[in-house]
Design a protein around this motif. Structure first.
Motif, short mmCIF file in Angstrom:
data_model
loop_
_atom_site.label_atom_id
_atom_site.label_comp_id
_atom_site.label_asym_id
_atom_site.label_seq_id
_atom_site.Cartn_x
_atom_site.Cartn_y
_atom_site.Cartn_z
N UNK A 140 -74.16 -7.08 87.96
CA UNK A 140 -72.91 -6.41 87.63
C UNK A 140 -71.95 -7.31 86.87
N UNK A 141 -71.86 -8.57 87.31
CA UNK A 141 -70.96 -9.50 86.65
C UNK A 141 -71.44 -9.82 85.24
N UNK A 142 -72.73 -9.89 85.04
CA UNK A 142 -73.26 -10.18 83.71
C UNK A 142 -72.91 -9.07 82.73
N UNK A 143 -72.98 -7.83 83.16
CA UNK A 143 -72.64 -6.70 82.29
C UNK A 143 -71.16 -6.76 81.90
N UNK A 144 -70.31 -7.08 82.87
CA UNK A 144 -68.86 -7.16 82.58
C UNK A 144 -68.58 -8.27 81.57
N UNK A 145 -69.20 -9.40 81.74
CA UNK A 145 -68.96 -10.53 80.85
C UNK A 145 -69.54 -10.28 79.46
N UNK A 146 -70.65 -9.58 79.38
CA UNK A 146 -71.22 -9.25 78.08
C UNK A 146 -70.24 -8.40 77.27
N UNK A 147 -69.65 -7.44 77.95
CA UNK A 147 -68.68 -6.58 77.26
C UNK A 147 -67.47 -7.37 76.79
N UNK A 148 -67.04 -8.30 77.62
CA UNK A 148 -65.84 -9.07 77.28
C UNK A 148 -66.10 -10.03 76.13
N UNK A 149 -67.19 -10.76 76.18
CA UNK A 149 -67.42 -11.82 75.19
C UNK A 149 -68.05 -11.33 73.89
N UNK A 150 -68.42 -10.09 73.83
CA UNK A 150 -68.96 -9.56 72.57
C UNK A 150 -67.97 -8.64 71.86
N UNK A 151 -66.80 -8.49 72.45
CA UNK A 151 -65.81 -7.62 71.81
C UNK A 151 -65.26 -8.32 70.57
N UNK A 152 -64.99 -7.50 69.54
CA UNK A 152 -64.50 -8.05 68.28
C UNK A 152 -63.16 -8.77 68.46
N UNK A 153 -62.35 -8.26 69.37
CA UNK A 153 -61.04 -8.85 69.58
C UNK A 153 -61.15 -10.27 70.13
N UNK A 154 -62.00 -10.44 71.15
CA UNK A 154 -62.17 -11.76 71.76
C UNK A 154 -62.76 -12.74 70.76
N UNK A 155 -63.78 -12.32 70.02
CA UNK A 155 -64.41 -13.21 69.03
C UNK A 155 -63.45 -13.57 67.91
N UNK A 156 -62.64 -12.58 67.50
CA UNK A 156 -61.68 -12.85 66.41
C UNK A 156 -60.62 -13.84 66.87
N UNK A 157 -60.16 -13.70 68.10
CA UNK A 157 -59.15 -14.63 68.63
C UNK A 157 -59.72 -16.05 68.73
N UNK A 158 -61.01 -16.14 68.98
CA UNK A 158 -61.64 -17.46 69.07
C UNK A 158 -62.01 -18.00 67.70
N UNK A 159 -62.02 -17.13 66.66
CA UNK A 159 -62.40 -17.58 65.33
C UNK A 159 -63.89 -17.66 65.14
#
Length: 306
Positions: free
Chosen positions: A176-195
């Motif tokens: 369950x935690x892996x699915x939540x983190x996959x959604x978070x770290x693959x979102x365009x917003x998170x990746x864009x903020x990280x560059x």
């Protein structure tokens, strides 16, 4: 009694026997011999007195004095060693104590690492420390190391992220935690903020920095093979490189882990994060992008222990 001639004075000792001297009595008469006994130490009227006899110190006395001197030296040496230890102890305890300076006040609790080796092994895939002891200190060490793993740049890579989750989460919590983190770290917003791009890669010539640095840990609960531990950390995050639009900055967070003892180790069943406490930033000149990049690549992380 005469000691020799008629004048009442003898010839002195002059090599003669001082106890026996020949002479005549006054007023004539038959010659006779007179035996005179002189007291010891007396001389004649012109001679020097006898020197006093020197007595040699007793061997027993010398032995006793030597033993006393050795004992005194041994006691002084022992007291010196004891005073050094006591001084060190009193200094270290009083430095953080609210007592009166005489050892009567409360002693400060240890805030530094205990020096005990936290673990004997690590996960072969992730390199994360494993095998923490089933103690409060073991739970704190586990939580600190898990905070580092979850705050690392590896969380932005799918395969690395999955390995980290499976290594630190309890088996029933990992999917369950892996699915939540996959959604978070693959979102365009998170990746864009990280560059980063869609695969979590930094632009050419840039170094992506994401590193958590635990400052302290605290046990909130501990009972029956479960523990709740809070970890206070400073986190470096951003892109190091010339022209970076996301320069490396510092932020402060508190991660709270609910841990469970599973198959000889502490595993995470729940994790939450909040901002702060954050100190006031110091007026310090920022380093260049190259200096930050070199530091991140040159300075390795730690295995954290309580």
């Amino acid at each position: 009694m005469s000691l020799g001639g008629d004048d009442g004075y003898g010839d002195g000792y002059g090599g003669q026997d001082p106890a026996r001297t020949g002479g005549t009595g006054r007023g004539g008469g038959d010659a006779h011999l007179t035996r005179t006994h002189l007291p010891e130490g007396d001389g004649d009227g012109y001679g020097s007195p006898r020197r006093p006899t020197r007595t040699k110190p007793s061997r027993n006395l010398i032995t006793v004095v030597s033993v006393v001197v050795i004992l005194i030296a041994a006691i002084a040496f022992a007291n010196r060693g004891g005073n050094d230890d006591s001084d060190d102890t009193s200094t270290s305890s009083s430095s953080g104590s609210n007592g009166d300076g005489n050892g009567n006040g409360p002693k400060a609790e240890a805030t530094a690492p205990t020096g005990e080796r936290p673990v004997n092994g690590k996960n072969e895939v992730t390199g994360i420390a494993s095998g923490f002891p089933r103690t409060e200190q073991g739970a704190q060490s586990a939580a600190a190391n898990y905070a580092v793993a979850l705050g690392s740049d590896g969380m932005f890579k799918a395969d690395r992220r999955h390995a980290i989750v499976n290594a630190i989460y309890a088996p029933e919590s990992a999917p369950g935690r892996q699915a939540e983190l996959d959604n978070a770290f693959t979102s365009e917003k998170v990746l864009a903020n990280a560059g980063l791009d869609a695969k979590g890669n930094a632009p050419d010539g840039m170094t992506f920095v994401s590193r958590a640095n635990p400052v302290g840990t605290k046990v909130e609960k501990y009972e029956n093979g479960t523990a709740q531990v809070a970890v206070w950390s400073s986190v470096l995050f951003g892109l190091a490189g010339e022209g970076s639009k996301n320069p490396v900055t510092e932020a402060w967070y508190t991660d709270t882990f609910d841990l469970k003892w599973v198959r000889g180790d502490w595993k995470v069943v729940k994790h939450a994060q909040k901002n702060g406490p954050a100190p006031v930033g110091r007026d310090q000149a920022a380093s260049s992008a190259k200096e930050i990049s070199d530091a991140v690549q040159g300075f390795g992380g730690f295995t954290y222990a309580r």
